[in-house]
Design an enzyme around this catalytic site. Structure first.
Site, PDB file in Angstrom:
ATOM      1  N   HIS A   1      -4.153  13.979   0.340  1.00  0.00           N
ATOM      2  CA  HIS A   1      -4.221  12.730   1.108  1.00  0.00           C
ATOM      3  C   HIS A   1      -2.917  12.489   1.876  1.00  0.00           C
ATOM      4  O   HIS A   1      -2.928  12.271   3.101  1.00  0.00           O
ATOM      5  CB  HIS A   1      -4.500  11.575   0.147  1.00  0.00           C
ATOM      6  CG  HIS A   1      -4.642  10.244   0.803  1.00  0.00           C
ATOM      7  ND1 HIS A   1      -5.859   9.685   1.093  1.00  0.00           N
ATOM      8  CD2 HIS A   1      -3.722   9.338   1.237  1.00  0.00           C
ATOM      9  CE1 HIS A   1      -5.693   8.510   1.666  1.00  0.00           C
ATOM     10  NE2 HIS A   1      -4.390   8.271   1.766  1.00  0.00           N
ATOM     11  N   GLU A   2      -1.793  12.537   1.172  1.00  0.00           N
ATOM     12  CA  GLU A   2      -0.509  12.258   1.811  1.00  0.00           C
ATOM     13  C   GLU A   2      -0.130  13.350   2.811  1.00  0.00           C
ATOM     14  O   GLU A   2       0.512  13.071   3.825  1.00  0.00           O
ATOM     15  CB  GLU A   2       0.580  12.087   0.751  1.00  0.00           C
ATOM     16  CG  GLU A   2       0.355  10.930  -0.208  1.00  0.00           C
ATOM     17  CD  GLU A   2       0.159   9.583   0.475  1.00  0.00           C
ATOM     18  OE1 GLU A   2       0.622   9.421   1.629  1.00  0.00           O
ATOM     19  OE2 GLU A   2      -0.459   8.699  -0.140  1.00  0.00           O
TER      20      GLU A   2
ATOM     21  N   HIS B   1      -1.692  12.368   6.084  1.00  0.00           N
ATOM     22  CA  HIS B   1      -0.851  11.410   6.819  1.00  0.00           C
ATOM     23  C   HIS B   1       0.329  12.126   7.474  1.00  0.00           C
ATOM     24  O   HIS B   1       0.663  11.883   8.645  1.00  0.00           O
ATOM     25  CB  HIS B   1      -0.302  10.354   5.858  1.00  0.00           C
ATOM     26  CG  HIS B   1      -1.294   9.311   5.452  1.00  0.00           C
ATOM     27  ND1 HIS B   1      -2.032   8.580   6.356  1.00  0.00           N
ATOM     28  CD2 HIS B   1      -1.646   8.841   4.224  1.00  0.00           C
ATOM     29  CE1 HIS B   1      -2.796   7.718   5.713  1.00  0.00           C
ATOM     30  NE2 HIS B   1      -2.596   7.868   4.416  1.00  0.00           N
TER      31      HIS B   1
ATOM     32  N   HIS C   1      -0.666  14.222  10.453  1.00  0.00           N
ATOM     33  CA  HIS C   1      -0.996  13.329  11.571  1.00  0.00           C
ATOM     34  C   HIS C   1       0.299  12.914  12.281  1.00  0.00           C
ATOM     35  O   HIS C   1       0.403  12.972  13.515  1.00  0.00           O
ATOM     36  CB  HIS C   1      -1.748  12.113  11.039  1.00  0.00           C
ATOM     37  CG  HIS C   1      -2.458  11.329  12.094  1.00  0.00           C
ATOM     38  ND1 HIS C   1      -3.302  10.286  11.791  1.00  0.00           N
ATOM     39  CD2 HIS C   1      -2.449  11.394  13.453  1.00  0.00           C
ATOM     40  CE1 HIS C   1      -3.801   9.770  12.910  1.00  0.00           C
ATOM     41  NE2 HIS C   1      -3.281  10.420  13.929  1.00  0.00           N
TER      42      HIS C   1
END
Length: 629
Positions: free
Chosen positions: A415-416, A419, A422
């Site tokens: 998940h991180e 981020h 991105h």
């Protein structure tokens, strides 16, 4: 905030406000000095030394007067207009780097007085920057739009800021006179009172009674323990915890209704005074998201409620209960996978799962996770708890973890990393002014990575218990993030419409309205526990109106994009990578449309819930239990 103030810094500020206070210190945790260098992030890439940080801080302080002196000059010429925007942009870049470094240094060990002071100074600098640049938006709006358009025509370098300025002009019908804006600004502290009152009551004053746990011991129920109790295999423990929490909130319904009612009235007042048709439209306007997106989400979830009901029937059969109550909804149906997954193995597994994202993505991610000091891996004494991704323009992103070798933490890593990648792409491809992305799209890349990891793990195991555990985990993610958050979003829509119609939010009306929603979503299978009607009163997000729907749209968009990439390969990957590179250079809906998912239609939400339905069937088959009525 000023026109170019880093949204990333503000998002992280909100995160840190809640996270840093929960850093725990126990005798079992190592000190930071005892952790290997390869398990620490390299903040030296932001500033080689604290002395370098102080030099930048002094530079920023010295240039603030230069920015403030530009007040009143923007309308003089295109060159003057550009000079002010460019200087503010440059100072924001410096300020964001100062802020990120100081707060991440403090996150390493919240006990460190030196970095407590540095973080306080960084906050002071950000406030000073905000104050010095406060004139920008009002002054831009005071200049005739035709003049600004002529400036863009006359001076080519100004084109860099065209989208940002157009965003300010788009809100012009909702900006009042200078005097009126000044008065509204002075009401900010009063307007925040409902949220502050709820927070103090909920987090400081509220206490719950004790219950008897699985071992027969008396244990006080707390916010942190409540979900653990609801996941208990002992049904009596679950029921006791449920009764303890909701009976406590039930005793304060008059106060909580008045507090929440004041919050809704505040939302409606500001929308009305700024000439928006409704509070909902005012909340969605900054992202340029039409209210039809909100309504499509609610309609799509309602249409798919039979899939939820099927899942609830499966839950009832697996738990072997005559009646399914709301305190039965969080107990895992399958024992979670207990495999220990060391960090390097987790990295290898996540990168294997992200193979469909292409070699450029994988190479950058591998360098970041293992070579370039992006990640602070281990939990240590005084370190901020939880996980996040952050950083500053011009430097690689950073990830804070408290990795504990579990499957859940491997999903957190994926998940991180989403981020971080991105930010990596958007910072690499965009100028500073457009490098950060809005909250509406912020969870798309991170959740896409989780979806790809989920699919990869399913494809690489034949162990039925492992598959069942993974599917159970994913079903709960969709139920909690799409279905539950949509129910919350529908409640917010109803409460604000009620106030806008001139009606009062009484405790009776709120309980009755929430009970009807609960019945519509869950009543086909669940027994209606009377106390569940008070659940509305314990949801902190309701004091930040019309925010929770973004959780549902974000997961739906991520599911659609990840499934498309798996099915279509490079044809779907390239638009997705373009989305990651786009930062905040356009509004969220068109950015996602270019990536390959159209959130202006209900189709992505419908597709996510169709997946939910199919996964319920697969889980039922794995468990050998019928999910049909």
């Amino acid at each position: 905030m000023s026109i170019f103030m880093s949204m990333k810094s503000q998002q992280m500020l909100e995160h840190l406000t809640s996270a840093e206070t929960s850093a725990e210190t126990t005798h079992e945790l190592p000190e930071r000095k005892d952790v290997a260098a390869e398990d620490k992030w390299r903040l030296e890439d932001l500033y080689a030394s604290d002395e370098d940080w102080q030099k930048d801080a002094a530079q920023l302080t010295g240039r603030l007067a230069e920015l403030a002196a530009m007040s009143g000059t923007l309308g003089n010429s295109a060159e003057s207009f550009y000079a002010a925007l460019k200087l503010q942009d440059e100072l924001d870049e410096i300020g964001s780097r100062l802020f990120a470094y100081a707060r991440m240094r403090r996150d390493e060990d919240n006990r460190n007085a030196k970095f407590q002071a540095l973080a306080d100074k960084a906050m002071m600098l950000m406030v000073q920057l905000q104050s010095a640049s406060a004139f920008l938006v009002p002054e831009i709006l005071s200049i005739p739009t035709e003049t600004i358009r002529q400036f863009f025509h006359e001076f080519e370098p100004l084109g860099l800021y065209k989208f940002a300025v157009e965003e300010v002009l788009r809100e012009k019908p909702h900006v009042l006179s200078t005097d009126a804006e000044s008065i509204l600004a002075q009401t900010e502290e009063i307007a925040s009172a409902p949220q502050n009152i709820f927070s103090m009551f909920n987090d400081a004053d509220l206490t719950f009674p004790s219950i008897t746990d699985e071992e027969g011991k008396k244990v006080e129920v707390t916010h942190g323990r409540y979900m653990t109790f609801l996941e208990s295999r002992n049904r009596e423990v679950r029921k006791q915890a449920f009764d303890a929490v909701y009976s406590t909130y039930g005793k304060h319904q008059n106060m909580l209704a008045a507090t929440y009612g004041a919050s809704v009235k505040k939302d409606c007042f500001y929308a009305r005074i700024r000439n928006y048709p409704s509070a909902r439209e005012a909340a969605l306007s900054p992202d340029d998201v039409p209210i039809s997106v909100y309504d499509h989400l609610i309609d799509a979830v309602h249409s798919s409620l039979p899939a939820l009901h099927k899942y609830l029937r499966l839950r009832k059969r697996v738990l072997k209960v005559d009646e399914l109550h709301f305190y039965d909804l969080y107990t895992p149906l399958v024992a979670e996978v207990d495999e220990k997954i060391p960090y390097r193995k987790a990295v290898d597994t996540v990168l294997e799962a992200l193979h469909p994202l292409g070699p450029d993505y994988l190479q950058a991610a591998r360098r970041g996770l293992l070579e370039e000091g992006w990640v602070d891996v281990q939990e240590t004494r005084g370190k901020t708890s939880g996980a996040y991704s952050w950083g500053a323009y011009g430097v690689h992103p950073y990830i804070l973890l408290n990795y504990n070798n579990s499957l859940n933490h491997m999903f957190t890593l994926a998940h991180e990393l989403g981020h971080a990648m991105h930010s990596y792409y958007s910072h690499r491809e965009q100028p500073h002014v457009y490098a950060n992305y809005t909250i509406f799209v912020a969870e798309v890349a991170s959740t896409s990575n989780e979806s790809l990891l989920f699919r990869h793990l399913l494809q690489t195991t034949e162990d039925k218990s492992v598959r069942a555990s993974l599917i159970n985990h994913h079903l709960e993610t969709i139920r909690g993030t799409v279905i539950r958050q949509t129910m919350f979003a529908e409640f917010e829509k109803l409460t604000h419409a009620h106030v806008e119609a001139g009606e009062a939010l009484t405790p009776e009306w709120l309980a009755d309205t929430y009970r009807k929603l609960i019945d519509a979503y869950f009543g086909a299978v669940c027994v209606m526990d009377d106390k569940i009607a008070w659940e509305w009163s314990r949801i902190p997000h309701f004091y930040r109106a019309f925010y929770v729907y973004k959780y549902a749209t974000g997961l739906s968009a991520a599911t659609a994009l990840s499934e498309r990439i798996l099915a279509e390969g490079d044809a779907a990957l390239q638009p997705y990578l373009t989305f990651l590179k786009s930062g905040g250079s356009d509004h969220p809906i068109p950015l996602l449309q270019k990536a390959g998912v159209d959130m202006s239609t209900p189709k992505p939400v419908e597709a996510t819930l169709q997946m939910f339905d199919a996964l319920v069937d697969e889980l039922a088959e794995l468990l050998g239990v019928s999910a049909e009525a």
